[in-house]
Design an enzyme around this catalytic site. Structure first.
Site, mmCIF file in Angstrom:
data_model
loop_
_atom_site.group_PDB
_atom_site.id
_atom_site.type_symbol
_atom_site.label_atom_id
_atom_site.label_comp_id
_atom_site.label_asym_id
_atom_site.label_seq_id
_atom_site.Cartn_x
_atom_site.Cartn_y
_atom_site.Cartn_z
ATOM 1 N N HIS A 229 9.285 -14.650 26.709
ATOM 2 C CA HIS A 229 8.674 -15.384 27.828
ATOM 3 C C HIS A 229 7.188 -15.052 27.910
ATOM 4 O O HIS A 229 6.779 -13.921 27.649
ATOM 5 C CB HIS A 229 9.374 -15.001 29.136
ATOM 6 C CG HIS A 229 8.898 -15.760 30.322
ATOM 7 N ND1 HIS A 229 9.005 -17.134 30.432
ATOM 8 C CD2 HIS A 229 8.287 -15.346 31.468
ATOM 9 C CE1 HIS A 229 8.504 -17.522 31.591
ATOM 10 N NE2 HIS A 229 8.055 -16.471 32.240
ATOM 11 N N ARG B 224 24.020 0.349 24.447
ATOM 12 C CA ARG B 224 23.876 0.444 25.897
ATOM 13 C C ARG B 224 23.254 -0.833 26.435
ATOM 14 O O ARG B 224 22.269 -1.333 25.912
ATOM 15 C CB ARG B 224 23.022 1.646 26.277
ATOM 16 C CG ARG B 224 23.760 2.962 26.097
ATOM 17 C CD ARG B 224 22.912 4.141 26.514
ATOM 18 N NE ARG B 224 22.511 4.085 27.910
ATOM 19 C CZ ARG B 224 23.313 4.382 28.936
ATOM 20 N NH1 ARG B 224 24.567 4.709 28.729
ATOM 21 N NH2 ARG B 224 22.867 4.333 30.186
ATOM 22 N N ASP C 186 22.169 -8.235 12.174
ATOM 23 C CA ASP C 186 21.653 -7.995 13.521
ATOM 24 C C ASP C 186 21.797 -9.237 14.391
ATOM 25 O O ASP C 186 20.851 -9.679 15.051
ATOM 26 C CB ASP C 186 20.184 -7.564 13.457
ATOM 27 C CG ASP C 186 19.709 -6.984 14.806
ATOM 28 O OD1 ASP C 186 20.578 -6.570 15.592
ATOM 29 O OD2 ASP C 186 18.490 -6.965 15.047
ATOM 30 N N CYS D 228 6.919 -22.052 28.513
ATOM 31 C CA CYS D 228 6.059 -21.070 29.174
ATOM 32 C C CYS D 228 4.798 -20.807 28.369
ATOM 33 O O CYS D 228 3.751 -20.471 28.932
ATOM 34 C CB CYS D 228 6.822 -19.771 29.423
ATOM 35 S SG CYS D 228 7.625 -19.082 27.962
#
Length: 820
Positions: free
Chosen positions: A782, A218, A265, A335
């Site tokens: 992040h 999904r 994966d 970041c």
């Protein structure tokens, strides 16, 4: 091009130019030309005053720093750059074909603007401007100016293009099993259905081994709708994980297709894809792409995402700007650096050392400003702490000529020579914090006379921990102390307040069949682990089953407890949410830290030392690595690091196992994952002292370059045994090397005699801020920082800064506490 304003240049102006010509240098393609950012601020040619590039040093300066540079260099000639952007007609988004920035087919931030550039030759101190080009200018001046204009510039060289990682060839492709079950797949997309649900979908995957068509996992589309039943993954599990590869229907064409490997994966490359598809009756050369690839779906989401708003959940935050509320541009996976620097510069001690003394630091700097750490630190701190860039970094992000805080000089300097921090990959903010403190310590030692303040920045975070080991057989104990700059807390999933609900969710998620029937996926459930439970687990006694007792001379059972001996002014707490799974993949715990305390008392964790009734274990064999190793083997360290562990952990493992082999070192790390000092630099001692061990081979290498062995030893010790940095240190002090070596030796002796870190002040703290990580491991995702300023919580999300009404304290990875 612009013509000269006057047919003939004034003789007096020509005389000034000719007077400054001896200092002019024509830059080559290999020269460092800083034509895109000021050396002492973040002004650029797009700034209101433009940028002035020195025709001798090729360094750029804003109008505010022009006089200072002229005083320093005495070069009167500058190329004045004034640029501004003009918006072009909107580019067709279909031209973007891959997840990339700055490469063909990727996003091009500059593609929507034309840049209009104006140039002139500027003469100091008279401040006379001569438009460029001008036929009256001497040929040498024209050559220098043209070379500077044509040069790529240091900023563009520093900001390497970003592109998503290329897919790797699957290890299962060449030996793939394909079942002969007579099944054939028609090329008509209308005939493709999810075999579990009987429905058509744009998210269907064909298993290349048995021809099963199932729904993908999904996922959200750009319009907010969801697709995918998860039946393809369930089929892989139901067939005993024997059929590993699946291809996404609709992406097949003569150019290739999306192929996914379940056991790996990851998206992969199948070099025999045409052959594997032909087995199911699909002629790859005749197929046409009808659906979006995974990369295109990511692009679709990125193109439609509203980057102009700062969101916290479903709540829009109120943007804020001004002194202390300035964001930092993301230079490409930076970041982690941005979050750490925002956190550090909210401390008054760094404001005092670097920001308030910025002018003194700038004036005392050497010629290579881009390599001078105090200068680059002061430059960044001054920009974040003033309102100079408040308008540009504030509300009007659509203004194309807005100037952003782009600290590429700082990033390059601190990351130089480091395999990870010099790259454009995402990094662990905790590792960067520790690396930065080490770098600051070396820089502050080297530039102590310029900085004035004798207090070291790293000392603000240092503290001692005491480890008590008790032999259960003899009852004797051993106390050892270790130095730290970060308190690592375990995250005990078994102490989650919703452990039953969390386990039920995990069990349901493993039953993929339940997901196949559902149209709406249930919200994920995270384990709610109390912050106090993490501290309690750290303080709890731990049983060591293979403890070697010097009292019994055998291995047996020991009990280990950890306490804090001294408390730092600022306590940085790291939540150990990340781990390496049994398949050697980096993972993040599905946990939310709840009830994070704004007021934290750790006095109950203070160590009391040896009790009068306790008898100490014999000293024989303590503190020495097995095999007598004094230096970690680089090959062993490299292998451990390649498994995802930190360099310091790898060095500790190599020493602890006597540099035997990589496997033994990895096993040592796995068995010491709970050690609070695992990621701290290893303590190597000779004869029980604290002297650093100098490698004779490294001394010989430096001696071959013409340095005396004694000088080589001092340099290596001053640079933590790093040969590359030692070479730089030696050459940077070449003018008076003997005096520099003498001073460094004195400093090293003083450092070796330092006592306990921290002090005797109480361990009572107030939460100052926290850094959060969003993503599945430290190599991706992040980082953002939440800091408490002026009585309110503020979110620093790269260039975006906004007031946070409900800061997500449970998402914290690093917490920063200030002692009361």
């Amino acid at each position: 091009f612009f013509a000269c304003l006057h047919p003939t240049m004034e003789p007096s102006t020509m005389d000034l130019i000719k007077k400054g010509m001896p200092k002019c240098v024509v830059p080559t393609a290999f020269s460092s030309v800083f034509n895109d950012q000021c050396m002492l601020s973040f002004d650029t040619p797009y700034s209101k005053g433009g940028l002035f590039v020195n025709l001798s040093s090729h360094q750029g300066f804003s109008e505010d720093h022009l006089s200072l540079d002229y005083e320093r260099t005495a070069c009167p000639l500058y190329l004045h750059e004034k640029w501004h952007k003009v918006k072009k007609p909107k580019k067709d988004e279909s031209e973007v074909s891959k997840m990339a920035i700055g490469v063909d087919g990727g996003f091009d931030p500059e593609s929507t603007f034309d840049t209009v550039k104006e140039h002139s030759v500027f003469i100091m101190p008279e401040r006379i401007s001569v438009p460029f080009p001008c036929t009256d200018l001497p040929e040498l001046v024209t050559q220098v100016c043209n070379a500077i204009i044509a040069h790529e510039g240091a900023a563009k060289k520093a900001q390497a293009a970003w592109e998503e990682e290329e897919y790797q060839e699957s290890i299962y492709a060449k030996e793939l099993i394909q079942v002969n079950n007579g099944k054939k797949i028609l090329p008509d997309p209308q005939t493709w259905i999810d075999e579990a649900t009987g429905e058509q979908s744009e998210n269907l995957w064909l298993n290349l081994s048995d021809g099963y068509i199932g729904g993908g996992r999904r996922q959200m589309n750009a319009d907010g709708t969801w697709t995918g039943s998860g039946s393809a993954l369930k089929h892989f599990e139901d067939t005993d994980r024997k059929y590993p590869l699946a291809v996404k229907l609709g992406t097949i064409s003569a150019r290739g297709a999306d192929v996914y490997s379940y056991p790996e994966d990851a998206m992969v490359v199948d070099p025999l894809l045409a052959q594997h598809l032909a087995h199911w009756g699909i002629n790859m050369m005749q197929m046409e792409k009808t659906g979006k690839s995974m990369a295109e779906m990511n692009i679709d989401l990125n193109l439609k995402f509203e980057y102009s708003r700062i969101l916290e959940g479903d709540k829009e935050l109120t943007p804020v700007t001004g002194a202390g509320y300035i964001g930092i541009e993301n230079l490409g996976n930076t970041c982690y650096m941005n979050s750490v620097m925002q956190s550090l510069f909210c401390l008054p001690e760094l404001q005092s050392k670097y920001v308030q003394c910025a002018d003194k630091i700038f004036r005392s700097a050497g010629p290579e400003l881009q390599s001078d750490f105090p200068t680059q630190m002061a430059k960044l701190g001054l920009a974040l702490s003033s309102d100079r860039y408040a308008v540009e970094m504030g509300l009007n992000e659509e203004e194309p000529n807005a100037v952003g805080i782009e600290p590429y000089m700082f990033k390059n300097l601190v990351g130089k020579g480091h395999s990870e921090f010099s790259s454009d990959r995402q990094q662990d903010a905790a590792e960067y914090f520790q690396h930065l403190l080490d770098y600051i310590t070396r820089a502050e030692r080297q530039h102590s006379s310029r900085l004035g303040d004798s207090n070291k920045t790293a000392d603000l975070f240092k503290f001692d921990m005491e480890i008590r080991m008790e032999c259960t057989t003899s009852g004797k104990v051993r106390y050892t102390q270790t130095k730290h700059n970060m308190l690592e807390l375990p995250v005990p999933m078994d102490m989650a307040t919703n452990i039953t609900e969390f386990e039920e969710y995990r069990a349901k998620r493993q039953k993929v069949q339940a997901d196949v029937e559902k149209k709406d996926e249930a919200s994920p459930v995270l384990a709610n682990v109390p912050f106090t439970a993490c501290i309690q687990r750290l303080a709890a006694a731990e049983t060591i089953t293979d403890f070697y007792s010097t009292a019994t001379q055998t291995k047996g059972t020991g009990v280990k407890t950890v306490r804090i001996k001294s408390f730092p002014k600022y306590l940085v707490v790291q939540m150990r949410k990340f781990y390496v799974d049994s398949d050697w993949t980096a993972k993040k715990m599905e946990a939310d830290i709840v009830d994070v305390l704004d007021e934290l008392s750790l006095e109950w964790l203070r160590s009391t030392g040896q009790k009068p009734e306790e008898e100490l274990l014999p000293e024989e064999g303590t503190g020495k690595a097995s095999g007598g190793a004094t230096q970690p083997d680089p090959a062993v360290v490299a292998m451990v690091v390649s498994m995802g562990f930190s360099e310091n952990a790898a060095k500790r493992a190599a020493l602890a196992t006597g540099n035997s082999d990589g496997e033994a070192a990895v096993n040592w790390v796995l068995s010491h994952m709970d050690d609070p000092d695992l990621n701290d630099p290893p303590v190597q001692e000779v004869g029980g002292g604290g002297a650093k061990v100098v490698d004779a081979a490294q001394v010989s290498m430096l001696a071959d370059m013409g340095f005396a062995p004694a000088q080589a030893e001092v340099a290596l010790k001053a640079c933590d045994m790093n040969v590359e940095r030692a070479v730089e240190w030696l050459f940077s002090h070449a003018d008076d090397l003997d005096a520099a070596c003498a001073a460094a030796a004195v400093q090293a002796e003083a450092a070796g005699s330092e006592g306990a870190c921290g002090d005797d002040a109480k361990g009572e703290y107030t939460l100052l801020g926290f850094i959060s990580h969003l993503g599945k491991n430290t190599g991706s995702g992040h980082y953002v920082a939440h800091l408490k300023k002026d009585g309110q919580w503020v979110l620093f999300n790269d260039r975006k800064v906004g007031v946070s009404q409900t800061p997500p304290k449970g998402m914290g990875y690093l917490y920063i506490f200030q002692r009361k």
